[in-house]
Design an enzyme around this catalytic site. Structure first.
Site, PDB file in Angstrom:
ATOM      1  N   ARG A   9       0.842  -1.181   0.000  1.00 52.09           N
ATOM      2  CA  ARG A   9       0.000   0.000   0.000  1.00 52.09           C
ATOM      3  C   ARG A   9       0.888   1.245   0.000  1.00 52.09           C
ATOM      4  NH1 ARG A   9      -3.037  -0.014   5.145  1.00 52.09           N
ATOM      5  NH2 ARG A   9      -4.070   1.812   4.270  1.00 52.09           N
ATOM      6  N   SER A  11       0.515   4.058   1.920  1.00 50.62           N
ATOM      7  CA  SER A  11       0.528   4.884   3.128  1.00 50.62           C
ATOM      8  C   SER A  11       1.941   4.956   3.693  1.00 50.62           C
ATOM      9  CB  SER A  11      -0.421   4.323   4.187  1.00 50.62           C
ATOM     10  OG  SER A  11       0.111   3.140   4.757  1.00 50.62           O
ATOM     11  N   LYS A  79      -2.172  -8.260  11.196  1.00 54.43           N
ATOM     12  CA  LYS A  79      -3.531  -8.216  11.738  1.00 54.43           C
ATOM     13  C   LYS A  79      -4.581  -7.889  10.672  1.00 54.43           C
ATOM     14  CE  LYS A  79      -3.138  -3.425  13.471  1.00 54.43           C
ATOM     15  NZ  LYS A  79      -4.162  -2.750  12.679  1.00 54.43           N
ATOM     16  N   ASP A  80      -4.158  -7.339   9.508  1.00 46.97           N
ATOM     17  CA  ASP A  80      -5.112  -7.021   8.437  1.00 46.97           C
ATOM     18  C   ASP A  80      -5.461  -8.233   7.580  1.00 46.97           C
ATOM     19  OD1 ASP A  80      -5.130  -4.362   9.186  1.00 46.97           O
ATOM     20  OD2 ASP A  80      -3.616  -3.757   7.726  1.00 46.97           O
ATOM     21  N   THR A 127     -12.026   6.381  17.141  1.00 43.92           N
ATOM     22  CA  THR A 127     -11.570   5.073  16.657  1.00 43.92           C
ATOM     23  C   THR A 127     -12.656   4.478  15.778  1.00 43.92           C
ATOM     24  OG1 THR A 127     -10.794   2.850  17.233  1.00 43.92           O
ATOM     25  CG2 THR A 127     -12.430   3.819  18.697  1.00 43.92           C
ATOM     26  N   SER A 129     -12.364   1.068  15.136  1.00 47.30           N
ATOM     27  CA  SER A 129     -12.199  -0.364  15.426  1.00 47.30           C
ATOM     28  C   SER A 129     -13.255  -0.836  16.415  1.00 47.30           C
ATOM     29  CB  SER A 129     -10.796  -0.588  16.008  1.00 47.30           C
ATOM     30  OG  SER A 129     -10.752  -1.737  16.818  1.00 47.30           O
ATOM     31  N   ARG A 131     -13.145  -3.528  18.136  1.00 48.16           N
ATOM     32  CA  ARG A 131     -12.433  -4.014  19.328  1.00 48.16           C
ATOM     33  C   ARG A 131     -12.123  -2.863  20.282  1.00 48.16           C
ATOM     34  NH1 ARG A 131      -7.249  -3.535  20.389  1.00 48.16           N
ATOM     35  NH2 ARG A 131      -6.855  -2.961  18.221  1.00 48.16           N
ATOM     36  N   ARG A 132     -11.538  -1.794  19.738  1.00 44.84           N
ATOM     37  CA  ARG A 132     -11.207  -0.650  20.593  1.00 44.84           C
ATOM     38  C   ARG A 132     -12.464  -0.036  21.194  1.00 44.84           C
ATOM     39  NH1 ARG A 132      -6.935   1.456  16.160  1.00 44.84           N
ATOM     40  NH2 ARG A 132      -5.061   0.428  16.942  1.00 44.84           N
ATOM     41  N   LYS A 133     -13.515   0.076  20.398  1.00 45.47           N
ATOM     42  CA  LYS A 133     -14.778   0.624  20.912  1.00 45.47           C
ATOM     43  C   LYS A 133     -15.279  -0.204  22.094  1.00 45.47           C
ATOM     44  CE  LYS A 133     -16.409   2.527  16.478  1.00 45.47           C
ATOM     45  NZ  LYS A 133     -17.380   2.373  15.370  1.00 45.47           N
ATOM     46  N   ARG A 149     -10.968   7.737  10.532  1.00 45.08           N
ATOM     47  CA  ARG A 149     -10.328   7.055   9.411  1.00 45.08           C
ATOM     48  C   ARG A 149      -9.096   7.836   8.960  1.00 45.08           C
ATOM     49  NH1 ARG A 149     -12.927   3.681   6.007  1.00 45.08           N
ATOM     50  NH2 ARG A 149     -10.792   3.254   5.385  1.00 45.08           N
ATOM     51  N   ASN A 151      -4.762   7.541   7.361  1.00 44.87           N
ATOM     52  CA  ASN A 151      -3.506   6.947   7.796  1.00 44.87           C
ATOM     53  C   ASN A 151      -3.070   7.574   9.118  1.00 44.87           C
ATOM     54  OD1 ASN A 151      -2.184   9.405   7.180  1.00 44.87           O
ATOM     55  ND2 ASN A 151      -1.834   8.752   5.068  1.00 44.87           N
ATOM     56  N   VAL A 152      -1.980   7.080   9.687  1.00 41.61           N
ATOM     57  CA  VAL A 152      -1.588   7.483  11.049  1.00 41.61           C
ATOM     58  C   VAL A 152      -1.363   8.997  11.165  1.00 41.61           C
ATOM     59  CG1 VAL A 152       0.160   7.217  12.853  1.00 41.61           C
ATOM     60  CG2 VAL A 152      -0.713   5.200  11.664  1.00 41.61           C
ATOM     61  N   THR A 154      -2.558  11.419   9.364  1.00 44.90           N
ATOM     62  CA  THR A 154      -3.851  12.093   9.154  1.00 44.90           C
ATOM     63  C   THR A 154      -4.703  12.023  10.413  1.00 44.90           C
ATOM     64  OG1 THR A 154      -3.826  11.571   6.794  1.00 44.90           O
ATOM     65  CG2 THR A 154      -5.967  12.098   7.755  1.00 44.90           C
ATOM     66  N   ARG A 155      -4.723  10.868  11.063  1.00 47.47           N
ATOM     67  CA  ARG A 155      -5.518  10.707  12.290  1.00 47.47           C
ATOM     68  C   ARG A 155      -5.002  11.643  13.389  1.00 47.47           C
ATOM     69  NH1 ARG A 155      -6.726   4.178  12.873  1.00 47.47           N
ATOM     70  NH2 ARG A 155      -6.966   3.780  10.641  1.00 47.47           N
ATOM     71  N   CYS A 244     -11.341  -8.554  10.770  1.00 45.09           N
ATOM     72  CA  CYS A 244     -10.725  -7.557  11.645  1.00 45.09           C
ATOM     73  C   CYS A 244     -11.759  -6.625  12.270  1.00 45.09           C
ATOM     74  CB  CYS A 244      -9.655  -6.764  10.893  1.00 45.09           C
ATOM     75  SG  CYS A 244     -10.215  -5.989   9.387  1.00 45.09           S
TER      76      CYS A 244
END
Length: 296
Positions: A9, A11, A79-80, A127, A129, A131-133, A149, A151-152, A154-155, A244
């Site tokens: 990718r 990113s 993990k993806d 977030t 995710s 899982r995180r939620k 949403r 990339n890192v 941008t977040r 995921c």
């Protein structure tokens, strides 16, 4: 000199990962080229992950080029990846594991030491995710969860721009990109409590089945100890038939302990489990049986 083309990718983090593997392969006397491939997950930025159809939406296009033979090796955040690999592809190696912990990044004006994670009451946390939620709901029901949403970098910029009071990110990505966080409060969350995604912090090096030329080279980069531990984590995910976006965290720090967070619905908050064993043989099957009994 052997030539290997890596599919990645575009990113910042994906390219860091691809360039890291490139440098490792160059040490093995390979000539390496990186080809950037756009994925569904890169192109659709306005929806939460759990609204996107299918699994593997950061990997499918790269896997297609791998199968078509236009690239020789795909470097993924492990993990993806789907737990059932596409026919014709296999993981030839997994990397060393970066710290799998999560980071909570907080705007200074939202810091309140009186509350868990030093985050003020009723704060807006970002977030996408599930899982995180589920883990946020478990510990801080008062927080407002807002999808995040990009990339890192941008977040993090969205946080600094005031769109959120705090955001959750994997420590591995922030560490790899060496992002300066001096103007934010950084809270590192214990991975045995705020349980990471299966295989978080690990790279998966994917090749075509039967490509012995590439396999003989890439397999030299494999960390067998990491592979054993994330094998348990990913097997739990596989047996629960989740992608995921299942609200599931699994973390195996050693060969005798596994930490799990799980719920069917993130809004209900995650349940937390610790499993102990003499070794990891059959551990995933045991964990899934216990989780399913607990949900009945």
């Amino acid at each position: 000199m052997e030539k290997i083309i890596i599919g990645s990718r575009g990113s910042d983090l994906a390219l860091w990962q691809a360039n890291f593997v490139k440098s490792e392969l160059e040490k093995l006397n390979c000539e390496v080229e990186i080809k950037i491939i756009k994925t569904q997950g890169d192109m659709i930025q306005n929806l939460s992950f759990d609204k996107l159809e299918g699994k593997g939406f950061f990997t499918k296009e790269i896997e297609k080029e791998l199968l078509d033979g236009t690239v020789d090796l795909a470097v993924h955040s492990h993990k993806d990846l789907e737990t059932n690999p596409p026919a014709g592809l296999k993981i030839a190696a997994v990397s060393d594991r970066e710290d799998p912990a999560e980071l909570l990044l907080i705007n200074p004006d939202a810091v309140d030491e009186n509350y868990t994670w030093s985050l003020k009451k009723d704060a807006v946390i970002g977030t996408s995710s599930a899982r995180r939620k589920s883990l946020v709901v478990r510990s801080r029901e008062d927080l407002e969860i807002k999808d995040l949403r990009g990339n890192v970098p941008t977040r993090i910029q969205k946080l600094k721009d005031g769109n959120y009071d705090a955001i959750l990110l994997a420590k591995a990505g922030v560490s790899r990109l060496q992002i300066n966080l001096d103007d934010l409060k950084v809270v590192e969350l214990d991975p045995t409590e705020f349980v990471p995604a299966p295989a978080q912090g690990v790279l998966g090096l994917q090749i075509r089945e039967g490509d012995t030329r590439v396999e003989n080279i890439v397999s030299q980069l494999n960390n067998a100890e990491v592979a054993e531990k994330i094998g348990v984590e990913r097997k739990v995910l596989n047996l629960l038939e989740g992608g995921c976006q299942l609200p599931l965290g699994v973390y195996c720090p050693n060969t005798t302990e596994v930490y799990v967070s799980y719920t069917n619905n993130w809004q209900e908050g995650a349940d937390w489990f610790k499993f102990d064993a003499d070794d990891l043989e059959g551990m995933a099957e045991f964990i899934v049986e216990e989780l399913q009994n607990d949900n009945e």
